[in-house]
Design an enzyme around this catalytic site. Structure first.
Site, PDB file in Angstrom:
ATOM      1  N   ASP A  16      54.069  43.992  42.481  1.00 39.62           N
ATOM      2  CA  ASP A  16      52.933  44.852  42.152  1.00 39.62           C
ATOM      3  C   ASP A  16      53.320  45.701  40.941  1.00 39.62           C
ATOM      4  O   ASP A  16      54.245  46.523  41.036  1.00 39.62           O
ATOM      5  CB  ASP A  16      52.646  45.730  43.374  1.00 39.62           C
ATOM      6  CG  ASP A  16      51.500  46.691  43.153  1.00 39.62           C
ATOM      7  OD1 ASP A  16      50.991  46.806  42.016  1.00 39.62           O
ATOM      8  OD2 ASP A  16      51.112  47.351  44.132  1.00 39.62           O
ATOM      9  N   ILE A  17      52.617  45.534  39.852  1.00 41.69           N
ATOM     10  CA  ILE A  17      52.998  46.222  38.607  1.00 41.69           C
ATOM     11  C   ILE A  17      52.856  47.739  38.731  1.00 41.69           C
ATOM     12  O   ILE A  17      53.527  48.482  38.005  1.00 41.69           O
ATOM     13  CB  ILE A  17      52.190  45.661  37.415  1.00 41.69           C
ATOM     14  CG1 ILE A  17      52.894  45.994  36.096  1.00 41.69           C
ATOM     15  CG2 ILE A  17      50.755  46.165  37.413  1.00 41.69           C
ATOM     16  CD1 ILE A  17      52.385  45.209  34.903  1.00 41.69           C
ATOM     17  N   GLY A  38      40.788  43.967  40.104  1.00 46.01           N
ATOM     18  CA  GLY A  38      42.088  43.354  39.852  1.00 46.01           C
ATOM     19  C   GLY A  38      43.169  44.372  39.539  1.00 46.01           C
ATOM     20  O   GLY A  38      43.234  45.452  40.131  1.00 46.01           O
ATOM     21  N   VAL A  39      43.980  44.025  38.562  1.00 39.75           N
ATOM     22  CA  VAL A  39      45.123  44.871  38.235  1.00 39.75           C
ATOM     23  C   VAL A  39      44.665  46.220  37.663  1.00 39.75           C
ATOM     24  O   VAL A  39      45.282  47.255  37.902  1.00 39.75           O
ATOM     25  CB  VAL A  39      46.105  44.105  37.304  1.00 39.75           C
ATOM     26  CG1 VAL A  39      45.580  43.953  35.901  1.00 39.75           C
ATOM     27  CG2 VAL A  39      47.467  44.775  37.307  1.00 39.75           C
ATOM     28  N   ASP A  40      43.550  46.194  36.945  1.00 36.99           N
ATOM     29  CA  ASP A  40      42.971  47.418  36.371  1.00 36.99           C
ATOM     30  C   ASP A  40      42.627  48.409  37.492  1.00 36.99           C
ATOM     31  O   ASP A  40      43.021  49.594  37.438  1.00 36.99           O
ATOM     32  CB  ASP A  40      41.707  47.006  35.587  1.00 36.99           C
ATOM     33  CG  ASP A  40      41.147  48.100  34.703  1.00 36.99           C
ATOM     34  OD1 ASP A  40      41.812  49.137  34.526  1.00 36.99           O
ATOM     35  OD2 ASP A  40      40.033  47.911  34.170  1.00 36.99           O
ATOM     36  N   SER A 128      44.371  38.272  31.594  1.00 33.51           N
ATOM     37  CA  SER A 128      43.260  37.297  31.539  1.00 33.51           C
ATOM     38  C   SER A 128      43.298  36.185  32.584  1.00 33.51           C
ATOM     39  O   SER A 128      42.368  35.385  32.653  1.00 33.51           O
ATOM     40  CB  SER A 128      43.133  36.636  30.144  1.00 33.51           C
ATOM     41  OG  SER A 128      42.479  37.485  29.232  1.00 33.51           O
ATOM     42  N   THR A 129      44.364  36.130  33.396  1.00 35.86           N
ATOM     43  CA  THR A 129      44.456  34.983  34.321  1.00 35.86           C
ATOM     44  C   THR A 129      43.752  35.221  35.660  1.00 35.86           C
ATOM     45  O   THR A 129      43.807  34.368  36.546  1.00 35.86           O
ATOM     46  CB  THR A 129      45.924  34.601  34.609  1.00 35.86           C
ATOM     47  OG1 THR A 129      46.556  35.677  35.312  1.00 35.86           O
ATOM     48  CG2 THR A 129      46.686  34.301  33.332  1.00 35.86           C
ATOM     49  N   GLY A 130      43.091  36.372  35.810  1.00 39.62           N
ATOM     50  CA  GLY A 130      42.341  36.651  37.036  1.00 39.62           C
ATOM     51  C   GLY A 130      40.868  36.364  36.788  1.00 39.62           C
ATOM     52  O   GLY A 130      40.471  35.231  36.501  1.00 39.62           O
ATOM     53  N   TYR A 132      39.081  36.904  34.330  1.00 39.53           N
ATOM     54  CA  TYR A 132      38.762  36.398  32.989  1.00 39.53           C
ATOM     55  C   TYR A 132      39.053  34.907  32.812  1.00 39.53           C
ATOM     56  O   TYR A 132      38.769  34.329  31.761  1.00 39.53           O
ATOM     57  CB  TYR A 132      39.467  37.220  31.911  1.00 39.53           C
ATOM     58  CG  TYR A 132      38.789  38.554  31.619  1.00 39.53           C
ATOM     59  CD1 TYR A 132      37.708  39.004  32.367  1.00 39.53           C
ATOM     60  CD2 TYR A 132      39.221  39.376  30.571  1.00 39.53           C
ATOM     61  CE1 TYR A 132      37.081  40.215  32.106  1.00 39.53           C
ATOM     62  CE2 TYR A 132      38.604  40.594  30.292  1.00 39.53           C
ATOM     63  CZ  TYR A 132      37.533  41.005  31.065  1.00 39.53           C
ATOM     64  OH  TYR A 132      36.916  42.205  30.785  1.00 39.53           O
TER      65      TYR A 132
HETATM   66  P1  ADP Z   1      41.709  39.792  33.907  1.00 42.52           P
HETATM   67  O1  ADP Z   1      40.345  40.419  34.019  1.00 42.52           O
HETATM   68  O2  ADP Z   1      42.415  40.119  32.608  1.00 42.52           O
HETATM   69  O3  ADP Z   1      41.711  38.337  34.260  1.00 42.52           O
HETATM   70  P2  ADP Z   1      42.715  40.521  36.574  1.00 42.52           P
HETATM   71  O4  ADP Z   1      43.120  41.868  37.025  1.00 42.52           O
HETATM   72  O5  ADP Z   1      41.519  39.901  37.217  1.00 42.52           O
HETATM   73  O6  ADP Z   1      42.581  40.612  34.976  1.00 42.52           O
HETATM   74  O7  ADP Z   1      43.936  39.525  36.763  1.00 42.52           O
HETATM   75  C1  ADP Z   1      45.046  39.468  35.912  1.00 42.52           C
HETATM   76  C2  ADP Z   1      46.263  39.086  36.718  1.00 42.52           C
HETATM   77  O8  ADP Z   1      46.781  40.235  37.367  1.00 42.52           O
HETATM   78  C3  ADP Z   1      46.007  38.054  37.805  1.00 42.52           C
HETATM   79  O9  ADP Z   1      47.006  37.058  37.714  1.00 42.52           O
HETATM   80  C4  ADP Z   1      46.149  38.867  39.101  1.00 42.52           C
HETATM   81  O10 ADP Z   1      46.679  38.064  40.154  1.00 42.52           O
HETATM   82  C5  ADP Z   1      47.161  39.898  38.682  1.00 42.52           C
HETATM   83  N1  ADP Z   1      47.211  41.140  39.464  1.00 42.52           N
HETATM   84  C6  ADP Z   1      46.244  41.717  40.228  1.00 42.52           C
HETATM   85  N2  ADP Z   1      46.689  42.864  40.773  1.00 42.52           N
HETATM   86  C7  ADP Z   1      47.970  43.021  40.352  1.00 42.52           C
HETATM   87  C8  ADP Z   1      49.006  43.999  40.579  1.00 42.52           C
HETATM   88  N3  ADP Z   1      48.795  45.073  41.343  1.00 42.52           N
HETATM   89  N4  ADP Z   1      50.224  43.816  39.973  1.00 42.52           N
HETATM   90  C9  ADP Z   1      50.441  42.740  39.192  1.00 42.52           C
HETATM   91  N5  ADP Z   1      49.522  41.796  38.932  1.00 42.52           N
HETATM   92  C10 ADP Z   1      48.303  41.927  39.506  1.00 42.52           C
END
Ligand code: ADP
Length: 178
Positions: A16-17, A38-40, A128-130, A132
């Site tokens: 988890d970042i 997602g990560v945001d 972008s791999t989620g 997007y």
């Molecule tokens: P985007 O809109 O750029 O595709 P996302 O957040 O949907 O962004 O996904 C980008 C990547 O981040 C995906 O591979 C997702 O599995 C990953 N991700 C989601 N939550 C976390 C987290 N807490 N820590 C690290 N990676 C994450």
């Protein structure tokens, strides 16, 4: 957190970042900078409401029309262990004319900003791999190329690529070893 691969300033990890303790983490934001899923969403939840306030201020003063794809913007990390957040906007894979160039720009510009600020420990999510929709293996090749091109010029910087799943981390390692 499990480390899969480490070579010349690069660590590939699963985790988890928002838990990353270093100078900065990169956020895969959207152009509004006002939070998303997602990560945001995870970064905003962990950083606390001051992050949204800082992003609103960025919109007001620096990016009234939103942050363009591939560009970067810096805020403090607030309640995160990381001191700063580098926000960037990845391409929406299906809508971009140049997904490869735009994804590479996210990584290059974040690395350049980290260098400019004298950061030594930086972590990226898989931009972008989620939602997007950028295919993981294809994104991995783009990222591996940028890392190979830029990291030798940034000897003080330790970069972690933080993947949310072991499968994504493995995909990267395979792409990087090709
Ligand atoms: P985007 O809109 O750029 O595709 P996302 O957040 O949907 O962004 O996904 C980008 C990547 O981040 C995906 O591979 C997702 O599995 C990953 N991700 C989601 N939550 C976390 C987290 N807490 N820590 C690290 N990676 C994450």
């Amino acid at each position: 957190m499990q480390i899969h691969y480490r070579q010349g300033g690069l660590t590939v990890a699963e985790g988890d970042i928002t838990r990353f303790d270093g100078d900065a983490i990169v956020n895969a934001a959207n152009c509004s900078l006002l939070g998303g899923g997602g990560v945001d969403g995870a970064i905003h939840r962990a950083a606390g409401p001051q992050l949204l306030e800082a992003c609103r201020a960025l919109r007001q003063h620096d990016w009234p029309d939103g942050l363009p794809v591939g560009q970067v913007a810096l805020t403090p990390g607030f309640r995160l262990p990381a001191r700063y957040v580098i926000h960037t906007v990845g391409p929406v894979y299906a809508e971009s004319d140049d997904p490869r160039g735009q994804l590479a720009a996210c990584y290059r510009n974040a690395l350049a900003l980290a260098d400019e600020r004298g950061f030594t420990r930086l972590a990226f999510p898989a931009i972008s791999t989620g939602v997007y929709g950028y295919p993981s293996a294809e994104a991995a090749r783009v990222v591996a190329d940028v890392i190979r091109e830029r990291l030798p010029q940034l000897p003080a910087l330790e970069v972690t690529l933080m993947f949310f799943s072991a499968a994504d981390a493995q995909t990267f390692v395979q792409a990087a070893q090709r």
